[in-house]
Design a protein around this motif. Structure first.
Motif, PDB file in Angstrom:
ATOM      1  N   THR A 168      49.082   3.566  82.861  1.00 27.13           N
ATOM      2  CA  THR A 168      49.139   4.642  81.864  1.00 27.13           C
ATOM      3  C   THR A 168      47.782   4.842  81.189  1.00 27.13           C
ATOM      4  O   THR A 168      46.953   3.923  81.153  1.00 27.13           O
ATOM      5  CB  THR A 168      50.170   4.316  80.762  1.00 27.13           C
ATOM      6  OG1 THR A 168      49.681   3.207  79.986  1.00 27.13           O
ATOM      7  CG2 THR A 168      51.532   3.986  81.349  1.00 27.13           C
ATOM      8  N   PRO A 169      47.550   6.020  80.605  1.00 27.54           N
ATOM      9  CA  PRO A 169      46.317   6.244  79.856  1.00 27.54           C
ATOM     10  C   PRO A 169      46.140   5.261  78.696  1.00 27.54           C
ATOM     11  O   PRO A 169      45.021   4.840  78.406  1.00 27.54           O
ATOM     12  CB  PRO A 169      46.468   7.683  79.348  1.00 27.54           C
ATOM     13  CG  PRO A 169      47.355   8.334  80.358  1.00 27.54           C
ATOM     14  CD  PRO A 169      48.335   7.280  80.759  1.00 27.54           C
ATOM     15  N   SER A 170      47.221   4.869  78.056  1.00 28.56           N
ATOM     16  CA  SER A 170      47.102   3.925  76.938  1.00 28.56           C
ATOM     17  C   SER A 170      46.569   2.578  77.413  1.00 28.56           C
ATOM     18  O   SER A 170      45.732   1.951  76.742  1.00 28.56           O
ATOM     19  CB  SER A 170      48.462   3.732  76.252  1.00 28.56           C
ATOM     20  OG  SER A 170      48.863   4.917  75.604  1.00 28.56           O
ATOM     21  N   GLU A 171      47.041   2.123  78.569  1.00 26.99           N
ATOM     22  CA  GLU A 171      46.541   0.865  79.122  1.00 26.99           C
ATOM     23  C   GLU A 171      45.067   0.989  79.482  1.00 26.99           C
ATOM     24  O   GLU A 171      44.282   0.059  79.264  1.00 26.99           O
ATOM     25  CB  GLU A 171      47.358   0.469  80.342  1.00 26.99           C
ATOM     26  CG  GLU A 171      48.786   0.066  80.016  1.00 26.99           C
ATOM     27  CD  GLU A 171      49.648  -0.092  81.251  1.00 26.99           C
ATOM     28  OE1 GLU A 171      50.583  -0.909  81.194  1.00 26.99           O
ATOM     29  OE2 GLU A 171      49.406   0.591  82.261  1.00 26.99           O
ATOM     30  N   PRO A 214      51.660   0.327  90.440  1.00 30.75           N
ATOM     31  CA  PRO A 214      51.795   0.688  91.861  1.00 30.75           C
ATOM     32  C   PRO A 214      51.486   2.169  92.052  1.00 30.75           C
ATOM     33  O   PRO A 214      52.135   3.033  91.466  1.00 30.75           O
ATOM     34  CB  PRO A 214      53.258   0.372  92.160  1.00 30.75           C
ATOM     35  CG  PRO A 214      53.967   0.544  90.848  1.00 30.75           C
ATOM     36  CD  PRO A 214      52.978   0.197  89.774  1.00 30.75           C
ATOM     37  N   ALA A 215      50.492   2.457  92.853  1.00 34.55           N
ATOM     38  CA  ALA A 215      49.891   3.791  92.900  1.00 34.55           C
ATOM     39  C   ALA A 215      50.885   4.914  93.201  1.00 34.55           C
ATOM     40  O   ALA A 215      51.027   5.861  92.425  1.00 34.55           O
ATOM     41  CB  ALA A 215      48.746   3.809  93.913  1.00 34.55           C
ATOM     42  N   GLU A 216      51.557   4.830  94.313  1.00 30.18           N
ATOM     43  CA  GLU A 216      52.461   5.918  94.699  1.00 30.18           C
ATOM     44  C   GLU A 216      53.634   6.040  93.730  1.00 30.18           C
ATOM     45  O   GLU A 216      54.001   7.141  93.320  1.00 30.18           O
ATOM     46  CB  GLU A 216      52.968   5.706  96.124  1.00 30.18           C
ATOM     47  CG  GLU A 216      51.958   6.070  97.203  1.00 30.18           C
ATOM     48  CD  GLU A 216      51.710   7.573  97.278  1.00 30.18           C
ATOM     49  OE1 GLU A 216      52.540   8.302  97.840  1.00 30.18           O
ATOM     50  OE2 GLU A 216      50.681   8.019  96.750  1.00 30.18           O
ATOM     51  N   MET A 236      48.544  11.813  89.377  1.00 33.32           N
ATOM     52  CA  MET A 236      48.383  11.003  88.164  1.00 33.32           C
ATOM     53  C   MET A 236      46.923  10.601  87.972  1.00 33.32           C
ATOM     54  O   MET A 236      46.388  10.677  86.858  1.00 33.32           O
ATOM     55  CB  MET A 236      49.277   9.768  88.250  1.00 33.32           C
ATOM     56  CG  MET A 236      49.248   8.900  87.006  1.00 33.32           C
ATOM     57  SD  MET A 236      49.976   9.730  85.578  1.00 33.32           S
ATOM     58  CE  MET A 236      50.223   8.310  84.483  1.00 33.32           C
ATOM     59  N   LEU A 237      46.266  10.188  89.042  1.00 33.61           N
ATOM     60  CA  LEU A 237      44.864   9.794  88.934  1.00 33.61           C
ATOM     61  C   LEU A 237      43.981  10.984  88.552  1.00 33.61           C
ATOM     62  O   LEU A 237      43.034  10.833  87.783  1.00 33.61           O
ATOM     63  CB  LEU A 237      44.384   9.176  90.241  1.00 33.61           C
ATOM     64  CG  LEU A 237      44.791   7.717  90.465  1.00 33.61           C
ATOM     65  CD1 LEU A 237      44.474   7.288  91.883  1.00 33.61           C
ATOM     66  CD2 LEU A 237      44.083   6.803  89.473  1.00 33.61           C
ATOM     67  N   LEU A 295      40.682   8.400  98.440  1.00 34.93           N
ATOM     68  CA  LEU A 295      39.246   8.147  98.446  1.00 34.93           C
ATOM     69  C   LEU A 295      38.430   9.397  98.149  1.00 34.93           C
ATOM     70  O   LEU A 295      37.263   9.297  97.764  1.00 34.93           O
ATOM     71  CB  LEU A 295      38.831   7.554  99.794  1.00 34.93           C
ATOM     72  CG  LEU A 295      39.306   6.119 100.040  1.00 34.93           C
ATOM     73  CD1 LEU A 295      39.145   5.730 101.502  1.00 34.93           C
ATOM     74  CD2 LEU A 295      38.564   5.139  99.143  1.00 34.93           C
ATOM     75  N   ALA A 296      39.043  10.553  98.317  1.00 36.17           N
ATOM     76  CA  ALA A 296      38.342  11.805  98.014  1.00 36.17           C
ATOM     77  C   ALA A 296      38.240  12.063  96.514  1.00 36.17           C
ATOM     78  O   ALA A 296      37.450  12.914  96.084  1.00 36.17           O
ATOM     79  CB  ALA A 296      39.050  12.976  98.694  1.00 36.17           C
ATOM     80  N   LEU A 297      39.011  11.356  95.705  1.00 35.26           N
ATOM     81  CA  LEU A 297      38.978  11.541  94.256  1.00 35.26           C
ATOM     82  C   LEU A 297      37.697  10.954  93.675  1.00 35.26           C
ATOM     83  O   LEU A 297      37.248   9.885  94.086  1.00 35.26           O
ATOM     84  CB  LEU A 297      40.192  10.880  93.598  1.00 35.26           C
ATOM     85  CG  LEU A 297      41.568  11.396  94.008  1.00 35.26           C
ATOM     86  CD1 LEU A 297      42.661  10.603  93.297  1.00 35.26           C
ATOM     87  CD2 LEU A 297      41.707  12.876  93.689  1.00 35.26           C
ATOM     88  N   SER A 298      37.135  11.638  92.692  1.00 32.38           N
ATOM     89  CA  SER A 298      35.867  11.183  92.111  1.00 32.38           C
ATOM     90  C   SER A 298      36.007   9.882  91.326  1.00 32.38           C
ATOM     91  O   SER A 298      35.021   9.169  91.138  1.00 32.38           O
ATOM     92  CB  SER A 298      35.309  12.274  91.187  1.00 32.38           C
ATOM     93  OG  SER A 298      36.223  12.554  90.129  1.00 32.38           O
ATOM     94  N   ASN A 299      37.220   9.560  90.876  1.00 30.75           N
ATOM     95  CA  ASN A 299      37.401   8.335  90.089  1.00 30.75           C
ATOM     96  C   ASN A 299      38.003   7.189  90.908  1.00 30.75           C
ATOM     97  O   ASN A 299      38.491   6.213  90.351  1.00 30.75           O
ATOM     98  CB  ASN A 299      38.251   8.596  88.841  1.00 30.75           C
ATOM     99  CG  ASN A 299      39.633   9.149  89.162  1.00 30.75           C
ATOM    100  OD1 ASN A 299      39.916   9.554  90.284  1.00 30.75           O
ATOM    101  ND2 ASN A 299      40.496   9.185  88.152  1.00 30.75           N
TER     102      ASN A 299
END
Length: 209
Positions: free
Chosen positions: A114-117, A133-135, A142-143, A170-174
């Motif tokens: 979560t964003p809070s974490e 767990p990503a999926e 979400m990412l 892997l295509a995501l910038s983060n």
């Protein structure tokens, strides 16, 4: 030489998440993955032989960067470090575990969902995190959403990542790398099919972010 969390995250696009049931499989499995180009290995502490597997791989597999996963408390943290783990991966994080990990020189890759974490870890100076767990936690959408307000964080998504969706992550910038176990499923390990594991690792090592 101490490894940095940047090295852990950027040496290979895929970090094999390894569950080792039989100690005699540890070294040939690790060699097969490293030969395929995946040098960063996460040995999960889910089996009785995991700590001994870390020791053997560290001693016998040149080039491997050996970490310990499923670190859930201070006891497993210290046991993994004593076994020679060069980095630590946790499915989540508690203040007690975080305090203990930050007192060591071993890099921590803590799990968040979560964003809070994420923000709590940023407060402690941590910018590299495992998304787990990503999926199940919303995956790529979400990412992307987290990356908007928190672009300074780099993730290693793990959990449900496979050869089909790994390139999208892997295509995501983060996202710096992904964690997965598809290179070395239990049936191939049990069969000792190290050549096929090396082949799968070589394909995974060619994924780009």
């Amino acid at each position: 030489m101490t490894v940095s969390i940047q090295e852990v995250m950027t040496t290979s696009p895929v970090m094999p998440v390894m569950v080792i049931n039989h100690l005699e499989s540890a070294v040939p499995l690790a060699k097969a993955l490293v030969d395929g180009g995946l040098k960063v290995l996460e040995i999960t502490l889910r089996t009785p032989v995991a700590l001994d597997a870390i020791r053997r791989i560290k001693a016998e597999v040149p080039g491997a960067i050996v970490g310990a996963g499923t670190i859930i408390n201070v006891q497993t943290l210290h046991a993994a470090i004593e076994a020679g783990a060069e980095f630590i991966v946790s499915p989540g994080v508690t203040e007690t575990l975080l305090d203990a990990a930050l007192e060591t020189s071993v890099p921590l890759l803590p799990g968040v969902i979560t964003p809070s974490e994420v923000m709590r870890l940023l407060d402690r100076g941590i910018t590299a995190m495992k998304f787990f767990p990503a999926e199940a936690a919303g995956g790529i959408p979400m990412l992307k959403s987290i990356g908007g307000p928190l672009p300074q964080v780099t993730f290693c998504p793990t959990g449900g990542v496979n050869p089909k969706n790994a390139p999208e992550y892997l295509a995501l910038s983060n996202v710096a790398c992904v964690g997965g176990s598809w290179m070395a499923p239990a049936d191939l390990v049990d069969a000792g099919d190290w050549a096929e594991i090396t082949r799968r690792a070589a394909v995974a090592a060619q994924l780009k972010n």
